[in-house]
Motif scaffolding. Structure first.
Motif, short mmCIF file in Angstrom:
data_model
loop_
_atom_site.label_atom_id
_atom_site.label_comp_id
_atom_site.label_asym_id
_atom_site.label_seq_id
_atom_site.Cartn_x
_atom_site.Cartn_y
_atom_site.Cartn_z
N GLU A 1 0.83 -1.21 0.00
CA GLU A 1 0.00 0.00 0.00
C GLU A 1 0.87 1.26 0.00
O GLU A 1 0.55 2.24 -0.69
CB GLU A 1 -0.93 -0.02 1.22
CG GLU A 1 -2.05 1.02 1.17
CD GLU A 1 -3.00 0.80 0.01
OE1 GLU A 1 -3.17 1.77 -0.76
OE2 GLU A 1 -3.55 -0.30 -0.14
N GLN A 2 1.94 1.24 0.76
CA GLN A 2 2.78 2.44 0.83
C GLN A 2 3.52 2.71 -0.49
O GLN A 2 3.62 3.86 -0.93
CB GLN A 2 3.77 2.32 1.99
CG GLN A 2 3.07 2.40 3.35
CD GLN A 2 4.04 2.28 4.51
OE1 GLN A 2 4.79 3.22 4.79
NE2 GLN A 2 4.06 1.15 5.18
N ILE A 3 4.01 1.66 -1.14
CA ILE A 3 4.66 1.86 -2.44
C ILE A 3 3.63 2.31 -3.47
O ILE A 3 3.88 3.20 -4.29
CB ILE A 3 5.36 0.56 -2.91
CG1 ILE A 3 6.50 0.20 -1.94
CG2 ILE A 3 5.89 0.71 -4.33
CD1 ILE A 3 7.18 -1.12 -2.25
N ARG A 4 2.47 1.71 -3.44
CA ARG A 4 1.38 2.07 -4.37
C ARG A 4 1.05 3.55 -4.27
O ARG A 4 0.92 4.26 -5.29
CB ARG A 4 0.16 1.21 -4.06
CG ARG A 4 -1.11 1.57 -4.83
CD ARG A 4 -2.24 0.63 -4.40
NE ARG A 4 -3.50 1.01 -5.00
CZ ARG A 4 -4.33 1.91 -4.50
NH1 ARG A 4 -4.02 2.54 -3.37
NH2 ARG A 4 -5.47 2.20 -5.11
N VAL A 5 0.89 4.06 -3.03
CA VAL A 5 0.55 5.47 -2.82
C VAL A 5 1.68 6.37 -3.28
O VAL A 5 1.45 7.44 -3.88
CB VAL A 5 0.20 5.72 -1.33
CG1 VAL A 5 0.09 7.21 -1.03
CG2 VAL A 5 -1.11 5.03 -0.97
N LEU A 6 2.93 5.98 -3.03
CA LEU A 6 4.08 6.77 -3.47
C LEU A 6 4.09 6.92 -5.00
O LEU A 6 4.41 7.98 -5.53
CB LEU A 6 5.39 6.12 -3.00
CG LEU A 6 5.70 6.22 -1.50
CD1 LEU A 6 6.89 5.33 -1.14
CD2 LEU A 6 5.97 7.67 -1.08
N ILE A 7 3.71 5.85 -5.70
CA ILE A 7 3.67 5.89 -7.16
C ILE A 7 2.51 6.75 -7.64
O ILE A 7 2.67 7.61 -8.52
CB ILE A 7 3.57 4.46 -7.74
CG1 ILE A 7 4.83 3.67 -7.42
CG2 ILE A 7 3.32 4.51 -9.25
CD1 ILE A 7 4.75 2.19 -7.78
N LEU A 8 1.32 6.56 -7.07
CA LEU A 8 0.15 7.32 -7.47
C LEU A 8 0.35 8.82 -7.24
O LEU A 8 -0.10 9.66 -8.03
CB LEU A 8 -1.09 6.84 -6.71
CG LEU A 8 -1.68 5.50 -7.15
CD1 LEU A 8 -2.75 5.04 -6.16
CD2 LEU A 8 -2.30 5.61 -8.56
N ASN A 9 0.98 9.16 -6.14
CA ASN A 9 1.21 10.57 -5.80
C ASN A 9 2.35 11.21 -6.60
O ASN A 9 2.53 12.42 -6.56
CB ASN A 9 1.51 10.72 -4.31
CG ASN A 9 0.27 10.49 -3.45
OD1 ASN A 9 -0.85 10.53 -3.94
ND2 ASN A 9 0.49 10.24 -2.17
#
Length: 474
Positions: free
Chosen positions: A20-28
């Motif tokens: 989840e944390q990597i996913r959010v870093l990419i989306l942001n």
């Protein structure tokens, strides 16, 4: 190195936390297209977790297209995975979802329509439930018919004829998930946008909302101590339906006499409209037997709605609508499109509960308990407020009305009263034509013990005395 934190105190799996944390870093956009990620060994060592945790998190991100893997080069952020103004992970609070804000605050809540939940016949219900689940044929666990189990509809038709004078065949009953769904189905069945609906005033605001949601025009008719004033039924409009609570008007509590019932029937015949009868709690009548239904006078003109929320428990979500024969098939289709069918096993348990006589015995038991609570509430009100009030609408049901001689219950006043730990409900909230019921409140008593009733009235008196003293001083 990635800015990722691991919190082992959370119930969220470690794999999910990393993913989840990597996913959010990419989306942001914090991790940009083409940027290389640390190797699984490096990240596992940094976060002090098993390498398998990182492998599975990377695999999930690869499967969803956030990452790409290049043989011999490593793992990179994929193109096109940046989402402008991504909100991240939302946080939710239990109170956002309608949880009772008074829970745990020692609030005496005089909300109407709540039965004594602690007196639900749970042992009998559990025994019948076990028997039904053990006996049921395998086919019972599949999809069922939208109108409900025949076993329940057959039992209901006999029970309602005996206790309420309702005339119907089992085929005329559609079992619903409570009275709200029943009324919603009826509204969709009978109404189109801008159709006229004649409705009692005041009447519960939830019912007004259901009709308005379909774009209907509400035509309010005032009620008095005997229910809807049928002499005011309009001749200049062509309504599709008239909604009434003839056996116990909500909220004022009147019982519609036979003369007005006949006027309603004649009006519906003359204007070719239907009458929708909501019979929500008339089983609990404390002076004489329950009043017979309006439906029994003209089964082809009256649609009858009932539920078990106030008789047994709102948690059962079990209600029904009884229809004229020519409306049955269309209602069945609407029910199917709504939720396929009401839970089958619960229907079978309720059918057995009624068939073995438990429902009638439970009602007789609860009538005695509710009558004592009603009488005690009236005693507390009269003792505390003396000649400053008038009590009405108490012959039936789980609430009564208190009318004050010199008090208007504004929102500010109600908020101040609530500070003293007691919650009351104004009639004005349910009025369509505002301004006529400012001095009236609804006090529900079914779910309150005598001790809670006494404490609630004491707090109400303290609140009103404090507010009056402060007002007089200024």
């Amino acid at each position: 190195m990635l800015w990722i934190t691991i919190d082992r105190s959370l119930d969220i799996p470690l794999i999910r936390q990393v993913y989840e944390q990597i996913r959010v870093l990419i989306l942001n956009g914090d991790l940009q297209s083409g940027e290389k990620l640390p190797s699984t060994r490096e990240l596992a060592s940094e976060l002090k977790v098993s390498r398998n945790v990182i492998l599975e998190a990377y695999d999930q991100l690869l499967a969803e297209g956030f990452l790409v893997s290049q043989m011999g080069s490593g793992t990179f952020v994929a193109d096109g995975a940046f989402l402008k103004e991504h909100g991240g992970i939302p946080s939710f609070h239990s109170t956002d979802w309608g949880e009772d804000k008074n829970k745990g605050h020692n609030m005496i809540n005089f909300r109407s329509g709540i039965p004594a939940l602690d007196l639900f016949p749970r042992k009998i219900w559990a025994r019948l439930s076990l028997a039904i689940w053990n006996e049921a044929a395998p086919s019972t666990f599949g999809y069922d018919v939208p109108e409900g189990r025949y076993e329940l509809r057959q039992v209901l038709s006999r029970y309602l004829l005996k206790t309420r004078g309702v005339v119907c065949h089992p085929e005329q009953i559609v079992v619903t998930s409570g009275a709200t769904q029943a009324l919603t189905l009826v509204s969709k069945l009978l109404l189109s946008t801008e159709d006229s609906v004649i409705i009692e005033d005041p009447i519960t605001s939830d019912i007004q909302t259901i009709f308005k949601a379909l774009g209907s025009s509400l035509y309010p008719i005032p009620v008095d101590e005997y229910g809807i004033k049928t002499s005011l039924l309009p001749s200049h409009i062509s309504p599709k339906l008239v909604f009434v609570t003839p056996s116990h008007q909500y909220p004022l509590g009147g019982v519609l006499p036979i003369q007005r019932r006949i006027q309603l029937i004649n009006y519906s015949r003359k204007t070719s409209c239907y009458l929708v009868e909501d019979d929500y709690d008339s089983e609990f009548r404390y002076e004489g037997p329950p009043v017979s239904s309006l439906q029994g006078l003209d089964p082809e003109r009256v649609l009858y709605i009932g539920s078990f929320s106030k008789i047994l428990s709102p948690a059962l979500r079990m209600g029904y609508v009884i229809l004229p024969s020519h409306l049955i098939e269309k209602c069945r289709k609407l029910k199917w499109f709504s939720d396929l069918h009401t839970p089958s096993m619960d229907q079978l348990i309720l059918a057995r509960f009624i068939e073995e006589g438990h429902l009638e015995r439970h009602i007789m038991k609860m009538k005695k308990i509710y009558k004592k609570r009603r009488d005690f509430l009236i005693h507390c009100l009269k003792t505390t407020f003396s000649n400053n009030i008038k009590i009405c609408g108490y012959s039936t049901g789980l609430h009564l009305i208190v009318e004050w001689k010199e008090c208007h219950f504004s929102k500010d006043l109600l908020d101040e009263i609530e500070v003293f730990g007691v919650k009351i409900y104004p009639v004005e909230d349910h009025a369509i034509e505002k301004g006529k019921h400012k001095n009236r409140i609804i006090l529900g008593f079914g779910h309150l013990t005598n001790g809670e009733i006494e404490e609630g009235i004491t707090r109400l008196n303290q609140a009103m005395y404090s507010i009056k003293s402060r007002t007089s001083a200024t």
